[in-house]
Design a protein around this motif. Structure first.
Motif, PDB file in Angstrom:
ATOM      1  N   ALA A 163      33.461  38.510  35.762  1.00 29.16           N
ATOM      2  CA  ALA A 163      33.921  39.073  34.344  1.00 29.16           C
ATOM      3  C   ALA A 163      32.544  39.992  34.098  1.00 29.16           C
ATOM      4  O   ALA A 163      32.779  40.965  33.485  1.00 29.16           O
ATOM      5  N   LEU A 164      31.454  39.336  34.293  1.00 31.31           N
ATOM      6  CA  LEU A 164      30.176  39.827  33.655  1.00 31.31           C
ATOM      7  C   LEU A 164      30.071  41.385  34.716  1.00 31.31           C
ATOM      8  O   LEU A 164      29.723  42.447  33.813  1.00 31.31           O
ATOM      9  N   GLY A 165      30.213  41.274  35.907  1.00 30.94           N
ATOM     10  CA  GLY A 165      30.156  42.457  36.720  1.00 30.94           C
ATOM     11  C   GLY A 165      30.993  43.556  36.149  1.00 30.94           C
ATOM     12  O   GLY A 165      30.602  44.729  36.275  1.00 30.94           O
ATOM     13  N   ALA A 166      32.296  43.231  35.854  1.00 32.59           N
ATOM     14  CA  ALA A 166      33.076  44.269  35.476  1.00 32.59           C
ATOM     15  C   ALA A 166      32.740  44.971  34.069  1.00 32.59           C
ATOM     16  O   ALA A 166      32.840  46.110  33.993  1.00 32.59           O
ATOM     17  N   THR A 167      32.317  43.981  33.486  1.00 35.40           N
ATOM     18  CA  THR A 167      31.784  44.445  31.860  1.00 35.40           C
ATOM     19  C   THR A 167      30.533  45.483  31.964  1.00 35.40           C
ATOM     20  O   THR A 167      30.711  46.703  31.625  1.00 35.40           O
ATOM     21  N   LEU A 168      29.558  44.883  33.072  1.00 34.75           N
ATOM     22  CA  LEU A 168      28.513  45.886  33.021  1.00 34.75           C
ATOM     23  C   LEU A 168      28.760  47.303  33.709  1.00 34.75           C
ATOM     24  O   LEU A 168      28.109  48.506  33.475  1.00 34.75           O
ATOM     25  N   SER A 169      29.501  47.208  34.760  1.00 35.75           N
ATOM     26  CA  SER A 169      29.820  48.278  35.584  1.00 35.75           C
ATOM     27  C   SER A 169      30.533  49.481  34.688  1.00 35.75           C
ATOM     28  O   SER A 169      30.323  50.530  35.021  1.00 35.75           O
ATOM     29  N   VAL A 170      31.395  49.123  33.746  1.00 33.95           N
ATOM     30  CA  VAL A 170      32.306  49.881  32.997  1.00 33.95           C
ATOM     31  C   VAL A 170      30.997  50.285  31.825  1.00 33.95           C
ATOM     32  O   VAL A 170      31.421  51.686  31.659  1.00 33.95           O
ATOM     33  N   ILE A 171      30.475  49.427  31.032  1.00 33.07           N
ATOM     34  CA  ILE A 171      29.873  50.054  30.046  1.00 33.07           C
ATOM     35  C   ILE A 171      28.809  50.978  30.338  1.00 33.07           C
ATOM     36  O   ILE A 171      28.444  51.967  29.636  1.00 33.07           O
ATOM     37  N   ILE A 172      27.822  50.238  30.910  1.00 31.07           N
ATOM     38  CA  ILE A 172      26.699  51.095  31.248  1.00 31.07           C
ATOM     39  C   ILE A 172      26.365  51.480  32.765  1.00 31.07           C
ATOM     40  O   ILE A 172      25.328  52.031  32.908  1.00 31.07           O
ATOM     41  N   ASP A 173      27.323  51.647  33.590  1.00 24.50           N
ATOM     42  CA  ASP A 173      27.174  52.222  34.806  1.00 24.50           C
ATOM     43  C   ASP A 173      26.150  51.473  35.613  1.00 24.50           C
ATOM     44  O   ASP A 173      25.624  52.386  36.522  1.00 24.50           O
TER      45      ASP A 173
END
Length: 592
Positions: free
Chosen positions: A150-160
């Motif tokens: 879940a963390l990886g998905a969140t960071l990859s979407v918001i801050i690339d």
């Protein structure tokens, strides 16, 4: 790779907040338990058994509320064909806490156990405790992997930012303060975690709702307005009702036998407090799920062609598991999305520590200490815990980088725990006449029936085809690959759990009769479970804690053992007597 500096700054701030709180908690409680003579290893596992109502309520709620919980709930509400009707985790886990408080918290806390596996080793012996550690460990690993995914998905979407880098850095920080402070660091960072989730998501929801691309969620709840999207309330088809019930029972009953839960129960200042904390946490689980449900509904009500995301909706890009961070980024102002991102990231990192500490506690105490090194010093056990915290943290991180969707990992985490450990816990706490032979039989029957049904998330094909099975076609929209999966509509998980429970009871009584009647010679009792039940290999609860100071008053705090050594746990035969027909709640047990 275009890294958004503002988002990176937000994450660093929240990470530092969690890290500082974790280190402060470790420093604040560094001498806890020293005056009373409690082992340092036990203090790391359950604190000083003095967790109060405020911190305890937050940390008990955080048993289930974390990155996987909020991302997974939003994902299921958003998914076409599923919706709120299939977002079972908030209600399932809330009920698991209620049932845990009603039936399990009091007997576990009043006997002063240190880990969830203690009663198994007490009744079934150290070998069986080692076998039951395997599904417990797998559950913790899958749960941690879901959190970190879940963390990886969140960071990859918001801050690339690179997914692998974000997961590894977050895991390392969580491992660090868990090494330093143990349960105290976990508990105090849980307080910050829940505040971050609640404030971060609730600040974001009004902005997302007011976005022009979002239709009225009251209308989209029951009516389809956009292509490829169904009403987000969802519905349960008649063909799927048994599968729905199977999954709900898995979450409700499978949410009980977890070390992360009993870790909080056993750290409470009394048995009554443990029950009250469970009920408070059940209410907290429902409250904390509301913003995730709303964000999932917002995602299902959005015309993505009007947003910066583009005309192709997340579902058709195989990004349904990222719907929460996608809504934060594309439907909220930048400063709001970064605040929500920081909150979610801090929550994810703080949640991972609980599972890592739980797995390490069970290994250090129940496998290393009680099964192999009964004479190990407390200092040695502490070092084993520190090593295993790092090892299990690394395993969970690797699993997060290699496995699938958040919601899939979420269900997997409770699967074997439900099928194998839950029925064993029922037997060990409430049917004291069961023995190791029944426990082994229940383990085998439950495992075969569950694994035989297959597992799509692990690419495990079934070899048992239950009634009502069918072939489901799954299309990967990005790669255009078509995958054919066997869908088991029969409630085979609950069936496996019941078979495990009944097998334990039936085979226990069968072998008890065979040995005690003389049908089988005593020399064949190789598990020391019936004829040699009082063997020194079997742990007696009077050696886990000094039972003389556990009063009948359930409010009386349980103090851990002060002078009984681990070697004595298996060698003091005068303490290894127990009335087989006594109830676990009977006065004879409480006053031993």
């Amino acid at each position: 790779m275009n890294i958004h500096v503002e988002g990176l700054v937000a994450i660093v701030i929240f990470y530092l907040l969690i890290l500082i709180v974790g280190i402060w908690a470790a420093w604040k409680n560094k001498n806890s338990g020293v005056v009373e003579g409690v082992d340092r290893s036990e203090t790391i596992m359950v604190g000083g058994r003095d967790i109060g109502l405020f911190v305890g309520g937050f940390t008990m709620t955080a048993t289930w509320v974390g990155g996987g919980y909020i991302n997974g709930t939003a994902e299921n509400v958003y998914l076409p064909g599923y919706g709120l009707a299939w977002a079972q985790a908030p209600f399932g886990y809330a009920l698991s806490l209620v049932l845990g408080g009603l039936f399990f918290a009091k007997p576990m806390r009043s006997r002063g156990y240190v880990t969830m596996l203690d009663p198994f080793q007490q009744l079934y012996g150290k070998r069986m405790g080692g076998l039951l550690f395997i599904p417990a460990l797998m559950g913790e690993m899958f749960w941690s992997a879901a959190i970190l995914s879940a963390l990886g998905a969140t960071l990859s979407v918001i801050i690339d930012i690179d997914i692998n880098m974000s997961v590894i850095i977050s895991a390392l920080i969580a491992i660090f303060y868990t090494l330093v402070g143990g349960l105290y660091s976990v508990a105090y960072t849980d307080v910050v975690q829940l505040f971050c989730i609640f404030l971060g998501l609730w600040v974001s929801v009004p902005f997302a709702l007011s976005n022009p691309a979002v239709s009225d969620i009251g209308v989209t709840a029951v009516k389809q307005l956009h292509a490829n999207q169904t009403a987000w309330l969802g519905k349960i088809e008649s063909l799927d009702k048994w599968m729905w019930a199977d999954n709900f029972c898995l979450l409700m009953l499978g949410g009980i036998p977890w070390q992360v839960y009993f870790q909080r129960v056993l750290s409470a200042s009394s048995a009554t407090y443990a029950q009250v904390l469970s009920f408070l946490a059940a209410f907290g689980c429902i409250i904390m799920a509301i913003p995730s449900v709303l964000i999932g509904a917002i995602g299902a009500s959005t015309d993505w062609n009007q947003t910066t995301y583009g005309p192709i909706p997340p579902m058709q890009r195989d990004q349904s598991d990222m719907i929460l961070p996608i809504v934060l980024q594309h439907l909220c102002p930048a400063y709001i999305s970064f605040f929500g991102l920081g909150a979610v990231s801090a929550a994810v990192m703080s949640s991972a520590d609980s599972s890592i500490l739980s797995a390490s506690s069970m290994f250090a105490r129940n496998i290393y200490q009680l099964a192999f090194r009964q004479s190990a010093s407390d200092r040695e056990i502490v070092w084993v815990m520190r090593i295993t915290i790092f090892v299990f943290g690394a395993l969970a991180t690797a699993m997060a980088l290699l496995t699938g969707t958040v919601y899939g990992l979420w269900y997997l985490s409770s699967d074997l725990v439900y099928v194998i450990i839950f029925p064993q816990l029922l037997c060990v706490l409430f049917i004291r006449a069961t023995n190791t032979y029944g426990s082994v039989a229940g383990y085998i029957f439950g495992l075969i029936l569950r694994v035989g049904g297959g597992e799509p998330y692990l690419k495990l094909p079934p070899f048992i085809y239950y009634p009502g099975w069918t072939i489901e076609e799954k299309v990967h929209h990005v790669t255009k690959e078509v995958e054919y999966l066997v869908l088991q509509r029969f409630p085979f998980k609950t069936t496996s759990m019941l078979a495990s429970f009944l097998s334990n009871v039936v085979f226990s009584y069968l072998f008890k009769y065979l040995f005690e009647s003389g049908t089988l010679s005593a020399r064949y009792d190789f598990l020391d479970a019936v004829v040699a039940k009082h063997s020194a290999e079997i742990m007696d609860k009077t050696t886990l804690v000094n039972k003389n100071i556990i009063g009948l008053n359930e409010m009386a705090p349980v103090k851990p053992r002060l002078s009984v050594t681990l070697a004595a746990t298996f060698t003091r035969k005068e303490t290894l007597t127990e009335e087989e027909d006594s109830s676990p709640e009977s006065p004879s047990h409480e006053n031993e």
